[in-house]
Design a protein around this motif. Structure first.
Motif, mmCIF file in Angstrom:
data_model
loop_
_atom_site.group_PDB
_atom_site.id
_atom_site.type_symbol
_atom_site.label_atom_id
_atom_site.label_comp_id
_atom_site.label_asym_id
_atom_site.label_seq_id
_atom_site.Cartn_x
_atom_site.Cartn_y
_atom_site.Cartn_z
ATOM 1 N N LYS A 336 0.819 -1.215 0.000
ATOM 2 C CA LYS A 336 0.000 0.000 0.000
ATOM 3 C C LYS A 336 0.856 1.269 0.000
ATOM 4 O O LYS A 336 0.388 2.344 -0.341
ATOM 5 C CB LYS A 336 -0.938 0.014 1.207
ATOM 6 N N GLU A 467 -0.297 -0.901 13.724
ATOM 7 C CA GLU A 467 -1.408 -0.274 12.990
ATOM 8 C C GLU A 467 -1.394 1.242 13.122
ATOM 9 O O GLU A 467 -1.674 1.966 12.160
ATOM 10 C CB GLU A 467 -2.747 -0.831 13.488
ATOM 11 N N SER A 468 -1.053 1.733 14.295
ATOM 12 C CA SER A 468 -1.042 3.187 14.486
ATOM 13 C C SER A 468 0.029 3.833 13.607
ATOM 14 O O SER A 468 -0.157 4.937 13.090
ATOM 15 C CB SER A 468 -0.794 3.521 15.960
ATOM 16 N N CYS A 469 1.172 3.131 13.440
ATOM 17 C CA CYS A 469 2.250 3.665 12.587
ATOM 18 C C CYS A 469 1.877 3.603 11.116
ATOM 19 O O CYS A 469 2.275 4.459 10.325
ATOM 20 C CB CYS A 469 3.543 2.887 12.832
ATOM 21 N N VAL A 470 1.105 2.562 10.746
ATOM 22 C CA VAL A 470 0.681 2.432 9.348
ATOM 23 C C VAL A 470 -0.217 3.599 8.967
ATOM 24 O O VAL A 470 -0.079 4.188 7.888
ATOM 25 C CB VAL A 470 -0.046 1.089 9.133
ATOM 26 N N HIS A 471 -1.140 3.958 9.855
ATOM 27 C CA HIS A 471 -2.071 5.043 9.555
ATOM 28 C C HIS A 471 -1.383 6.406 9.584
ATOM 29 O O HIS A 471 -1.873 7.358 8.967
ATOM 30 C CB HIS A 471 -3.243 5.024 10.549
ATOM 31 N N SER A 472 -0.269 6.493 10.311
ATOM 32 C CA SER A 472 0.426 7.782 10.400
ATOM 33 C C SER A 472 1.841 7.671 9.809
ATOM 34 O O SER A 472 2.809 8.134 10.387
ATOM 35 C CB SER A 472 0.509 8.238 11.867
ATOM 36 N N PHE A 473 1.905 6.991 8.659
ATOM 37 C CA PHE A 473 3.207 6.724 8.053
ATOM 38 C C PHE A 473 3.962 8.013 7.732
ATOM 39 O O PHE A 473 5.162 8.123 7.981
ATOM 40 C CB PHE A 473 3.031 5.893 6.776
ATOM 41 N N ASN A 474 3.281 8.988 7.169
ATOM 42 C CA ASN A 474 3.944 10.246 6.802
ATOM 43 C C ASN A 474 4.528 10.944 8.027
ATOM 44 O O ASN A 474 5.626 11.503 7.981
ATOM 45 C CB ASN A 474 2.966 11.175 6.086
ATOM 46 N N GLU A 475 3.783 10.903 9.147
ATOM 47 C CA GLU A 475 4.292 11.515 10.373
ATOM 48 C C GLU A 475 5.514 10.767 10.893
ATOM 49 O O GLU A 475 6.501 11.379 11.343
ATOM 50 C CB GLU A 475 3.198 11.537 11.450
ATOM 51 N N SER A 476 5.466 9.413 10.810
ATOM 52 C CA SER A 476 6.608 8.614 11.262
ATOM 53 C C SER A 476 7.837 8.895 10.412
ATOM 54 O O SER A 476 8.960 9.008 10.921
ATOM 55 C CB SER A 476 6.267 7.120 11.202
#
Length: 542
Positions: A336, A467-476
């Motif tokens: 994705k 899952e939390s990192c996947v949804h906030s990938f750009n922030e990570s």
């Protein structure tokens, strides 16, 4: 240092050699890799950092010869060392039968810029013992001095020798013709650079090193070298029929007076800060682990293994085993994120951490059309480089995420086998036309794939993103780059360089403990545990 001339060096050899051992003084010598065309001229003292791509056959040169001056009726003794030509005045000629004429061997090495060298390494400069990893911008200020007038009004004697033959260009028309004769054209007698200089200096990626008084032969193909010597633009081979020297025609030559064999392009910095890194190793490891955890989307286990992969090294080659290898396959790379270039982002971050890296995208067309295995052309004594001809401590990242069904041709099959050999045995079998010759390597291989890789690996970790990192990938991803700034970034680079180069040593008591544990594991846990499994556990514990 930059003002040193060859005559000055010959008159003060011992003093100059002592000065060259000082790293601060060494850094003052212009780096040929970054030198502008205007500032490159014959007999200029330069430095070149690179990798030995090929070692040619040693050749003979005239170390000393006598020159007769007909006008003054005097005989002078001159040196042919560190030179391609001997300068003759109008009334001078060579005494061909002189008993003072002596011959010696010199070694010829074809060197290239270090393959896969990441751009940040050029910013690392010498720092003193009081500084604490405060690395400064290393962009060299180019010399504004105009090109030096090449004084070639008189005739030149060419001392060009290849393939164990001695080629001597005649100084006058009265001499007997030799196998090779070349006269510098009028184009070289003005203030401009030689005809080939513009071609040579567009981007100096490769040079020929002439090594004198070098008999121990400790240097090998793919070794890193920092060579200091006098530059020469050799145009003498342009009209030669010798196959072996045709491909060397336009390459600049450095007559080496001093060299350092390195494992890293910034060995001096690693040695300087070893104590500091040991004192702060725990904190630096934690900083690196947090960065890797963020880029791996919260997977702490994968971060642990990737960190071990980055600091791994081959500490011994024994028979067919490469002890210390830590090839890692990270699978389940999320598709994705393909549109945002996840693999590219991961690789980019790794290039900012490690000194040398190589990206290999595994696709059918790429495998079928890429030359990975170096090939020797015996008739020319030439080694055609391949993608896998790299120096030690290079990090290879293999990207299988773009692999689609297709048919592998012969070249593709050979390339897959070559990659497997590097991973399993840490060797590349060079093609010497009639036989294959294995060259040992010390590279780290990271494989990124959707499912389990088609290539072998020592460790296989299935990526388990939070899952939390996947949804906030750009922030990570942004958080990673905010952490990767100086001085933390510089410390992490040196941390990886130092920790990966530590000697591996097991005391006899520890060996006994490991042997007992291995026996207990086979007896009580799993009878199928092999010596390879023991090796992996040892490397992981290291």
């Amino acid at each position: 240092m930059e003002s040193w001339t060859l005559p000055y060096y010959e008159e003060n050899t011992e003093h100059c050699q002592q000065l060259l051992k000082d790293r601060k003084i060494l850094e003052q010598i212009p780096l040929l890799n970054e030198l502008r065309e205007c500032n490159a001229y014959n007999n200029k003292m330069v430095r070149f950092k690179g990798m030995i791509q090929n070692i040619l056959d040693p050749v003979y040169y005239i170390e000393k010869l006598e020159i007769f001056n007909k006008e003054k009726n005097t005989i002078l003794l001159r040196s042919g060392k560190y030179r391609d030509t001997i300068h003759l005045e109008k009334n001078e000629e060579i005494l061909q039968d002189s008993i003072e004429k002596t011959y010696k061997e010199k070694y010829i090495m074809h060197c290239v810029e270090v393959p896969g060298l990441n751009s940040w390494t050029k910013e690392f400069k010498y720092v003193n013992e009081q500084s604490c990893l405060l690395f400064k911008d290393g962009k060299r200020k180019t010399d504004d001095r105009q090109c030096m007038n090449l004084d070639m009004d008189s005739k030149d004697l060419e001392l060009k020798n290849c393939n164990k033959k001695l080629f001597v260009g005649n100084a006058t028309q009265n001499h007997v013709n030799t196998e090779y004769n070349y006269t510098l054209t009028d184009a070289c007698l003005n203030n401009d650079a030689p005809p080939s200089l513009s071609y040579v200096m567009k981007d100096v990626h490769t040079v020929i090193l002439n090594m004198y008084d070098y008999e121990d032969c400790s240097l090998k193909v793919n070794d890193l070298i920092e060579a200091i010597g006098f530059l020469n633009f050799n145009l003498s081979c342009e009209n030669s029929d010798e196959e072996e020297i045709v491909y060397l025609t336009h390459l600049p030559t450095v007559h080496v007076i001093y060299f350092i064999s390195n494992t890293s392009v910034f060995d001096n910095i690693l040695k300087l800060h070893k104590e500091y890194i040991f004192e702060n190793a725990g904190n630096l490891r934690d900083d690196l682990w947090l960065i890797l955890t963020d880029i791996l989307m919260g997977d702490t286990l994968a971060a642990d293994y990737l960190l071990c992969h980055l600091i791994s090294t081959i500490y011994s080659h024994k028979d067919t085993f490469a002890l210390g290898k830590f090839s890692l396959n990270l699978s389940n790379i999320p598709t994705k994120f393909e549109e945002v270039g996840y693999v590219s982002s991961l690789y980019t971050i790794l290039t900012h951490l490690v000194e040398k890296s190589l990206y290999i995208p595994i696709t059918i067309p790429y495998l079928n059309n890429t030359v990975m295995i170096p090939k020797k052309i015996n008739g020319q004594n030439r080694l055609i480089t391949g993608l896998l001809q790299v120096s030690s401590k290079t990090h290879i990242v293999i990207d299988e995420t773009k692999l689609e069904p297709g048919t592998l041709m012969d070249t593709g099959i050979q390339n897959v086998q070559a990659l497997s050999n590097v991973i399993n045995s840490q060797k590349v079998e060079y093609d010497f036309e009639f036989y294959k010759l294995p060259f040992m390597t010390d590279v780290s291989v990271l494989i990124l794939s959707g499912g389990k890789s088609l290539l072998p690996s020592d460790y296989h970790i299935i990526l388990d993103p939070d899952e939390s990192c996947v949804h906030s990938f750009n922030e990570s991803h942004s958080r990673v780059w905010k952490k990767m700034i100086d001085p933390v970034l510089s410390k992490l680079r040196v941390y990886i360089g130092i920790i990966s180069s530590l000697d591996y040593d097991l005391t006899s008591s520890m060996q006994n403990v490991i042997e007992d544990d291995y026996v207990n594991m086979r007896q009580h846990l799993d009878n199928n545990i092999t010596s390879d499994d023991l090796h992996r556990l040892l490397i992981l514990s290291r």
